[in-house]
Design a protein around this motif. Structure first.
Motif, mmCIF file in Angstrom:
data_model
loop_
_atom_site.group_PDB
_atom_site.id
_atom_site.type_symbol
_atom_site.label_atom_id
_atom_site.label_comp_id
_atom_site.label_asym_id
_atom_site.label_seq_id
_atom_site.Cartn_x
_atom_site.Cartn_y
_atom_site.Cartn_z
ATOM 1 N N LEU B 43 0.790 60.972 28.255
ATOM 2 C CA LEU B 43 -0.544 60.569 28.696
ATOM 3 C C LEU B 43 -0.718 59.055 28.652
ATOM 4 C CD1 LEU B 43 -2.928 62.243 29.568
ATOM 5 C CD2 LEU B 43 -3.866 61.950 27.307
ATOM 6 N N GLU B 44 -0.095 58.406 27.665
ATOM 7 C CA GLU B 44 -0.228 56.945 27.555
ATOM 8 C C GLU B 44 0.217 56.285 28.854
ATOM 9 O OE1 GLU B 44 -1.429 55.179 25.112
ATOM 10 O OE2 GLU B 44 -1.407 56.494 23.367
ATOM 11 N N ALA B 47 -2.180 57.263 31.899
ATOM 12 C CA ALA B 47 -3.497 56.617 31.835
ATOM 13 C C ALA B 47 -3.399 55.155 32.230
ATOM 14 C CB ALA B 47 -4.064 56.760 30.429
ATOM 15 N N GLY B 48 -2.351 54.488 31.797
ATOM 16 C CA GLY B 48 -2.168 53.081 32.178
ATOM 17 C C GLY B 48 -2.091 52.933 33.687
ATOM 18 N N VAL B 51 -5.550 53.670 35.348
ATOM 19 C CA VAL B 51 -6.523 52.591 35.176
ATOM 20 C C VAL B 51 -6.147 51.400 36.054
ATOM 21 C CG1 VAL B 51 -7.425 50.918 33.536
ATOM 22 C CG2 VAL B 51 -7.264 53.290 32.893
ATOM 23 N N GLY B 52 -4.853 51.051 36.074
ATOM 24 C CA GLY B 52 -4.407 49.931 36.898
ATOM 25 C C GLY B 52 -4.693 50.172 38.368
ATOM 26 N N LEU B 55 -8.444 49.991 39.057
ATOM 27 C CA LEU B 55 -8.913 48.595 39.086
ATOM 28 C C LEU B 55 -8.514 47.937 40.400
ATOM 29 C CD1 LEU B 55 -8.310 47.054 35.547
ATOM 30 C CD2 LEU B 55 -10.462 47.592 36.665
ATOM 31 N N GLY B 73 -2.281 46.431 41.246
ATOM 32 C CA GLY B 73 -2.902 47.126 40.121
ATOM 33 C C GLY B 73 -2.020 48.257 39.624
ATOM 34 N N LEU B 76 0.858 46.660 37.683
ATOM 35 C CA LEU B 76 0.389 46.172 36.385
ATOM 36 C C LEU B 76 0.077 47.346 35.457
ATOM 37 C CD1 LEU B 76 -1.973 43.177 37.175
ATOM 38 C CD2 LEU B 76 0.236 43.131 36.058
ATOM 39 N N GLY B 77 -0.530 48.390 36.056
ATOM 40 C CA GLY B 77 -0.854 49.577 35.270
ATOM 41 C C GLY B 77 0.392 50.237 34.722
ATOM 42 N N VAL B 79 3.183 48.715 33.973
ATOM 43 C CA VAL B 79 3.648 47.890 32.850
ATOM 44 C C VAL B 79 2.775 48.152 31.622
ATOM 45 C CG1 VAL B 79 4.017 45.549 32.044
ATOM 46 C CG2 VAL B 79 4.554 46.138 34.396
ATOM 47 N N ALA B 80 1.432 48.205 31.852
ATOM 48 C CA ALA B 80 0.518 48.430 30.731
ATOM 49 C C ALA B 80 0.778 49.793 30.107
ATOM 50 C CB ALA B 80 -0.925 48.319 31.205
ATOM 51 N N MET B 83 3.772 49.610 28.029
ATOM 52 C CA MET B 83 3.497 48.861 26.810
ATOM 53 C C MET B 83 2.765 49.748 25.798
ATOM 54 S SD MET B 83 2.349 44.986 27.036
ATOM 55 C CE MET B 83 0.602 45.255 26.814
ATOM 56 N N ASN B 84 1.775 50.507 26.297
ATOM 57 C CA ASN B 84 1.054 51.418 25.408
ATOM 58 C C ASN B 84 1.992 52.466 24.830
ATOM 59 O OD1 ASN B 84 -1.425 50.315 25.525
ATOM 60 N ND2 ASN B 84 -2.243 51.709 27.054
ATOM 61 N N ARG B 87 4.049 50.883 22.146
ATOM 62 C CA ARG B 87 3.260 50.681 20.926
ATOM 63 C C ARG B 87 3.045 51.991 20.188
ATOM 64 N NH1 ARG B 87 -1.109 46.623 23.471
ATOM 65 N NH2 ARG B 87 0.112 44.727 23.243
#
Lengths: 258, 117
Positions: B43-44, B47-48, B51-52, B55, B73, B76-77, B79-80, B83-84, B87
């Motif tokens: 899901l991480e 979702a990224g 959202v990207g 946006l 977007g 970038l999403g 990549v985000a 990253m999530n 993490r």
């Protein structure tokens, strides 16, 4: 539902359990604010939690009884989680995390009762929680750190030429938080309950088929028993994960690390 | 009973108490945890990206820069999302070692031992 023919295929519709039915229709200003089965279950959950807490703390003894130890154990668990993830500054948020955790836990567990309605299987409920937590994190961050909080979107040690790339990425990953938080709980509860209903439907249709098929019906029945055990674990784990991630997100707002 | 408790048997009893305190994990509980973790990590990433892309889509609607906003977007999403994901995995990894460390001293002042003396 048509029951003219002896056809039970629509009796155990796997999605029927998620239907919201108004119990007491209320309409204010063109908005449907009916008292629904979801509202009734939420009130029931609150009453159950209140009873659990009230009878657990009614006569507080130095040597706790069973009920009191249950309440104390749950509280210690949440305090431990907050201490571990936020530290000393987090004590003020223990009541919030505790309420959140116990509500989701009891809602998930109550959803496993027969004929129950699972309020956490609705994205409207879980997203309301997640959106509230998201706004709370922003406001706490701004209140505690002022504009310095926006430094959260700039990880330390980022070279200046990467800033235009890193900042949008950090903003997107921050905006994704309420979505992951809400969808995770909602998807887990919905998927589990659909699975339970589907296997229960197999049991009924195989049983109605009669003969050898009825004997085969034991297999989905056994599967359902196993799934129920799994769902019990999922109910607890998801409540825990929701509360844990809330503390992790709050930590980012309270203790600005970068 | 108290005299026969030599230091060797103490070791054995400690080991037994340790096994009682930290029994083998229930396979169903392990499966439930693994399932929860798997859906969470998947899901991480999703979702990224969502959202990207959202946006980017609204940026396009606003600036009329279709389709570049959404493409950008989306990337970038992605990549985000990764990253999530990274993490979340790192947080899990850190938590496991902490839990293991925290489990060690808990066995020393085990309840069963205290009740005997």
């Amino acid at each position: 539902m048509t029951t003219t023919k002896k056809d039970y295929s629509d009796v155990a519709g796997p999605l029927e359990q998620f239907e919201i039915k108004p119990l007491y229709p209320i309409e204010i200003g063109g908005y449907d604010l009916s008292f629904t089965n979801a509202s009734a279950w939420m009130i029931g959950i609150l009453v159950a939690i209140w009873a659990f807490m009230f009878f657990g703390m009614r006569k507080a003894e130095l040597v706790p009884g069973r009920w009191q130890s249950a309440v104390e154990g749950l509280h210690e668990f949440v305090v431990g989680m907050v201490d571990e993830n936020i530290g000393p500054n987090g004590r003020a948020y223990v009541p919030f995390i505790f309420s959140l955790f116990i509500f989701i836990l009891v809602a998930n567990m109550a959803g496993l009762l027969p004929y129950a309605f699972t309020v956490t299987s609705h994205i409207a409920v879980t997203f309301a929680f997640a959106a509230f937590i998201f706004l709370m994190c922003i406001l706490i961050g701004l209140a505690r750190h002022g504009l310095a909080w926006f430094g959260f979107f700039m990880p330390p040690g980022t070279p200046w030429y990467l800033m235009p790339l890193i900042i949008p990425i950090e903003i997107i990953s921050f905006l994704a938080r309420p979505i992951t938080l809400s969808v995770r709980l909602f998807a887990n509860m919905t998927a589990g309950h659909i699975l339970l209903k589907i296997f229960a439907g197999f049991v009924i249709s195989l049983g109605l088929a009669g003969g050898i098929w009825a004997a085969v019906g034991i297999l989905p029945f056994a599967m359902n028993v196993a799934l129920y055990a799994l769902e019990l674990i999922v109910a607890v784990v998801q409540a825990y994960v929701f509360a844990l991630l809330t503390t992790v997100y709050l930590n980012d707002s309270i203790n600005l690390e970068h | 009973m108290t005299d026969s408790r030599s230091s060797e048997s103490l070791e054995a009893r400690l080991a037994a108490a340790k096994a009682r305190a930290n029994p083998e994990a229930d396979p169903r509980s392990v499966a439930g945890n693994a399932f929860a973790q798997g859906t969470r990590l998947a899901l991480e990433l999703v979702a990224g990206i969502l959202v990207g892309a959202a946006l980017g889509y609204f940026l396009d609607r606003w600036l009329g820069s279709s389709p570049f906003g959404m493409i950008g977007g989306f990337l970038l999403g992605l990549v985000a999302g990764f990253m999530n994901l990274m993490r979340a995995v790192n947080r899990e990894a850190a938590k496991v070692t902490d839990a293991e460390l925290a489990a060690l001293p808990r066995v020393e002042d085990d309840d069963d031992e205290e009740r005997l003396f």
